[in-house]
Design an enzyme around this catalytic site. Sequence first.
Site, PDB file in Angstrom:
ATOM      1  N   GLU A 296      -2.257  10.091   3.390  1.00 49.60           N
ATOM      2  CA  GLU A 296      -1.161  10.009   4.361  1.00 49.60           C
ATOM      3  C   GLU A 296      -1.326   8.857   5.345  1.00 49.60           C
ATOM      4  O   GLU A 296      -0.366   8.453   6.003  1.00 49.60           O
ATOM      5  CB  GLU A 296      -1.004  11.333   5.126  1.00 49.60           C
ATOM      6  CG  GLU A 296      -2.214  11.746   5.940  1.00 49.60           C
ATOM      7  CD  GLU A 296      -3.213  12.558   5.115  1.00 49.60           C
ATOM      8  OE1 GLU A 296      -4.148  13.090   5.705  1.00 49.60           O
ATOM      9  OE2 GLU A 296      -3.040  12.654   3.894  1.00 49.60           O
ATOM     10  N   ASP A 338       4.428 -31.827  -1.254  1.00 46.68           N
ATOM     11  CA  ASP A 338       4.702 -33.259  -1.145  1.00 46.68           C
ATOM     12  C   ASP A 338       3.567 -33.875  -0.336  1.00 46.68           C
ATOM     13  O   ASP A 338       2.813 -33.177   0.337  1.00 46.68           O
ATOM     14  CB  ASP A 338       6.053 -33.464  -0.454  1.00 46.68           C
ATOM     15  CG  ASP A 338       6.567 -34.893  -0.610  1.00 46.68           C
ATOM     16  OD1 ASP A 338       5.870 -35.711  -1.243  1.00 46.68           O
ATOM     17  OD2 ASP A 338       7.651 -35.189  -0.084  1.00 46.68           O
ATOM     18  N   ASP A 608       9.967 -29.387   2.733  1.00 43.04           N
ATOM     19  CA  ASP A 608      10.796 -29.370   3.948  1.00 43.04           C
ATOM     20  C   ASP A 608      12.166 -29.996   3.761  1.00 43.04           C
ATOM     21  O   ASP A 608      12.929 -30.120   4.711  1.00 43.04           O
ATOM     22  CB  ASP A 608      10.073 -30.076   5.091  1.00 43.04           C
ATOM     23  CG  ASP A 608       9.767 -31.537   4.781  1.00 43.04           C
ATOM     24  OD1 ASP A 608      10.127 -32.005   3.670  1.00 43.04           O
ATOM     25  OD2 ASP A 608       9.166 -32.224   5.635  1.00 43.04           O
ATOM     26  N   ASP A 612      13.804 -29.595  -1.965  1.00 43.29           N
ATOM     27  CA  ASP A 612      12.692 -28.684  -2.216  1.00 43.29           C
ATOM     28  C   ASP A 612      13.134 -27.233  -2.383  1.00 43.29           C
ATOM     29  O   ASP A 612      12.329 -26.387  -2.778  1.00 43.29           O
ATOM     30  CB  ASP A 612      11.680 -28.758  -1.054  1.00 43.29           C
ATOM     31  CG  ASP A 612      10.991 -30.105  -0.968  1.00 43.29           C
ATOM     32  OD1 ASP A 612      10.689 -30.676  -2.024  1.00 43.29           O
ATOM     33  OD2 ASP A 612      10.781 -30.594   0.158  1.00 43.29           O
ATOM     34  N   ASN A 676     -14.308  14.097  -4.731  1.00 41.29           N
ATOM     35  CA  ASN A 676     -13.972  15.451  -4.291  1.00 41.29           C
ATOM     36  C   ASN A 676     -13.422  16.293  -5.431  1.00 41.29           C
ATOM     37  O   ASN A 676     -13.614  17.517  -5.469  1.00 41.29           O
ATOM     38  CB  ASN A 676     -12.946  15.396  -3.164  1.00 41.29           C
ATOM     39  CG  ASN A 676     -13.561  14.964  -1.844  1.00 41.29           C
ATOM     40  OD1 ASN A 676     -14.779  15.068  -1.662  1.00 41.29           O
ATOM     41  ND2 ASN A 676     -12.748  14.473  -0.927  1.00 41.29           N
ATOM     42  N   ASN A 701      -9.997  16.757   6.783  1.00 43.30           N
ATOM     43  CA  ASN A 701      -9.087  15.653   6.451  1.00 43.30           C
ATOM     44  C   ASN A 701      -8.495  15.017   7.709  1.00 43.30           C
ATOM     45  O   ASN A 701      -8.350  13.790   7.800  1.00 43.30           O
ATOM     46  CB  ASN A 701      -7.971  16.180   5.553  1.00 43.30           C
ATOM     47  CG  ASN A 701      -7.192  15.052   4.892  1.00 43.30           C
ATOM     48  OD1 ASN A 701      -7.773  14.156   4.280  1.00 43.30           O
ATOM     49  ND2 ASN A 701      -5.884  15.085   5.030  1.00 43.30           N
ATOM     50  N   ASP A 705      -9.044  11.186   8.766  1.00 43.52           N
ATOM     51  CA  ASP A 705      -7.912  10.269   8.968  1.00 43.52           C
ATOM     52  C   ASP A 705      -8.036   9.520  10.291  1.00 43.52           C
ATOM     53  O   ASP A 705      -7.764   8.322  10.369  1.00 43.52           O
ATOM     54  CB  ASP A 705      -6.588  11.052   8.937  1.00 43.52           C
ATOM     55  CG  ASP A 705      -6.201  11.461   7.523  1.00 43.52           C
ATOM     56  OD1 ASP A 705      -6.767  10.888   6.575  1.00 43.52           O
ATOM     57  OD2 ASP A 705      -5.338  12.351   7.381  1.00 43.52           O
TER      58      ASP A 705
END
Length: 861
Positions: A296, A338, A608, A612, A676, A701, A705
Amino acid sequence: MPHVSVTPEPQVYPRNFVEGSLQELKDELRFTDQGLSSQEAERRLSQYGFNEIAREKPISALGRLWSHLKNPLVILLSILGLVSWFTGDIRAATVILIMVILGIVLRYFQEMRADKAAQKLRAMVTTHATVLRDGKQIELPLKLLVPGDVVILSAGDMIPADVRLLFCKDLFVNQASLTGESLPVEKTDREQQILPGNPLEHAQSCFLGTNVVSGSATAVVVRTGDETYFGGLAVSIAGQRSQTSFDKGINRFTWLMIRFILIMVPAVFVINGFSRHNWLEAFLFALAVAVGLTPEMLPMIVSVNLSKGAIAMSKKKVIVKRLNAIQNFGAMDVLCTDKTGTITRGKIVLEEYLDVRGKGNGKVLEYGYLNSYFHTGLKNLLDDAVLEHEELEEGLRLKGSYEKIDEIPFDFERKRMSVVLRNKDGRHLLICKGAVEGMLEIANYMDLNGDIQDFSEDDKRYSLDLVHGLNRKGFRVVALSYRWLDGDQGKKEYEITDEKSLALLGFLSFFDPPKESAPEALARLKKLNVDVKILTGDNESITSYICSQVGMQAERILCGPEIEKMTDKELAVAVSRYDLFARLIPDHKRRIIRALQENGHVTGFMGDGVNDAPALKAADIGISVDSAVDVAKESSDIILLENSLLVLEQGVAEGRSVFGNIVKYIKMAASSNFGNMFSVVGASAFLPFLPMLPIQVLTNNLLYDFSQTTIPTDKVDEDWLVKPRKWAISELQRFILFIGPISSIFDYATFFIMLYVFHARNNQALFHTGWFVESLFTQTLIIHVIRTNKIPFLESRASWQLIMSSVIIVLIGAWLTVSPLAPALGFVPLPAFYWILLFIILCCYVLLTQLVKNLLKKAQS
């Protein structure tokens, strides 16, 4: 830009601006050739709203909240929480609710912060339009345009809204974004009979999302925002942006985790149900395991990393227009660019003005000045260099002596442009300037000190030798020709066919010296394993000289005419053998980019100019500079505030650093979940009770987290930065398969200790507490091993924020076992000897993980 709060009134747009006459349009829009007044424009902005399409509008607070609520991971957790509530496990439902709120709140505020930062960054590179307001030409951000505004268009400009042409000259527009047609379309201001049908075929109208390739025009804005043709398409596809390789990689990882959940949760449910015959208890435990396996924090970790990376890159003068492009930036292994402004200074100086025999001639400079001064197309660096001779404006008495009649705009096929002037005697003079080879082909005469002579083949060879000699010294040379158009005094419009029977006057030579920083920048990019390829329209002599000056191998150059003859397969072979490409037209650049991609390279293109744009769109990562033409900036993912490869190199390193921190979380979450899976399934099979209570799984958990929220602050090792980094799901799977089971080995060791050392078979709470602590400690601390390929703590240390969060979380986990919350969570105090054994387990776990990690590293190299 004024800060205007706009609540649009009901819009009343012209009913059919394509098929109606110009007079009808004037009557409806009430505009004049001098444009709108500022007061009227502000009133219309309130009426019509900002000139923004659906996908560009900032997401509202409620819209953002809704997008987080409908996230699949949030929905999954919410369903699990509701099931826990209705089955009577209020404590588990409460913990899940806390996890959901934590995830949503963290992501909401982090993404809001990221969006605000991104908006500030985008504001630094806003595209502007030239608009007539109160009779004066001003530059305005596109979003402030309103129906009735009169805009001035020239080569390189984006069409800022749906417009109707009032006047145009040799106007060609690229409509590929709307039609898919790569060839430019000619537009006209002449009233024509228009048949109903596709509005894009109407020659008097131009549309938002297209761009001017050549020519110039004046037009009136008719529709803005979502009411434009492009806006109508955008409304229907808003939010359906094509996925980058980064998006695809995140999705593949998410589905990998979902497959783990789909395999493990039913297995845990069935095994516990059959072994203990308490199906409700088995169901609640399986739900808790499903929550524990859900990554999550992934959306929040990704958002924070990308926004942090974009802010860090902006401090290095690299503006990220699209956050998800950062990973492609880090994955780039070939950069095409370029040479002007990247390996050269981009400050071109007019060095010499020579006649056809190579002698200095002031008339060449004067005619060159007239050409640059009067043409209204896309001004380039060569024009700027000529126009620096401001003394000529007074010396030639331009305003009284010459009047512009017409111009023939530049295009990338002819590589030349012309202006037609009327002098004070009423004679028309055509002055043409362009690339030497093409100019020599259309010259029939030459001017030697005012004496007009035939231009023979020997003269042509002499001129080419003269120019090539200048090229070999690094000079860029432009030829200048002219023709008196006697007999055409009444003519007002001229075409390309008028560029004939010209007299070659001479040459303008320019020099753009190499940047002192270019060799260092190229070396740094090489160190990052980014190959640099030069793609230029200049000839091979200039390209070879300049590139050799900055340390590039300049012996082998592939030129445009050779590319023209190659098939795509032949070009794919050739691009791997060459680093320098000269005499290119826009389509050559696009083909080279495609060929490199076919060879498996992640290719960046830095450009630029209007020429291009096709290559910028074709590249995996389009890079432009703040001074670029509009269409180049709009086609780019990354904008550099300074035209320098050193700035680019810093951006590449930052992109890899951002991706590195995301991969750390993914490796850790995936390997931990895989381990796990073995631990929980095995423990469920042989234990007479649940290996951990559902509330304990959820608490574990939740704490875990929290410990991961500081990963975005972590540093990335130098050895990670030296290679382009792509999504490699196969490598990730191999990492999971080898690292994941290591945690299971020490989980089983903990099971053994709890059962046979502390005799916890008859003391479920002690067993649960022992595994809870070991699981939390190993999961939280192992990030310090996984985060680096070096020896953790000794050769590479995490950021202080990550270290502190890890220490705080394990201390909280240990405290919970003796805290007032312990009874509610099902914990009991652990024996002192347990903590000694836990220390030994942690040391062995770190050593074994480090050993396997090193073996994997050797196998991959």
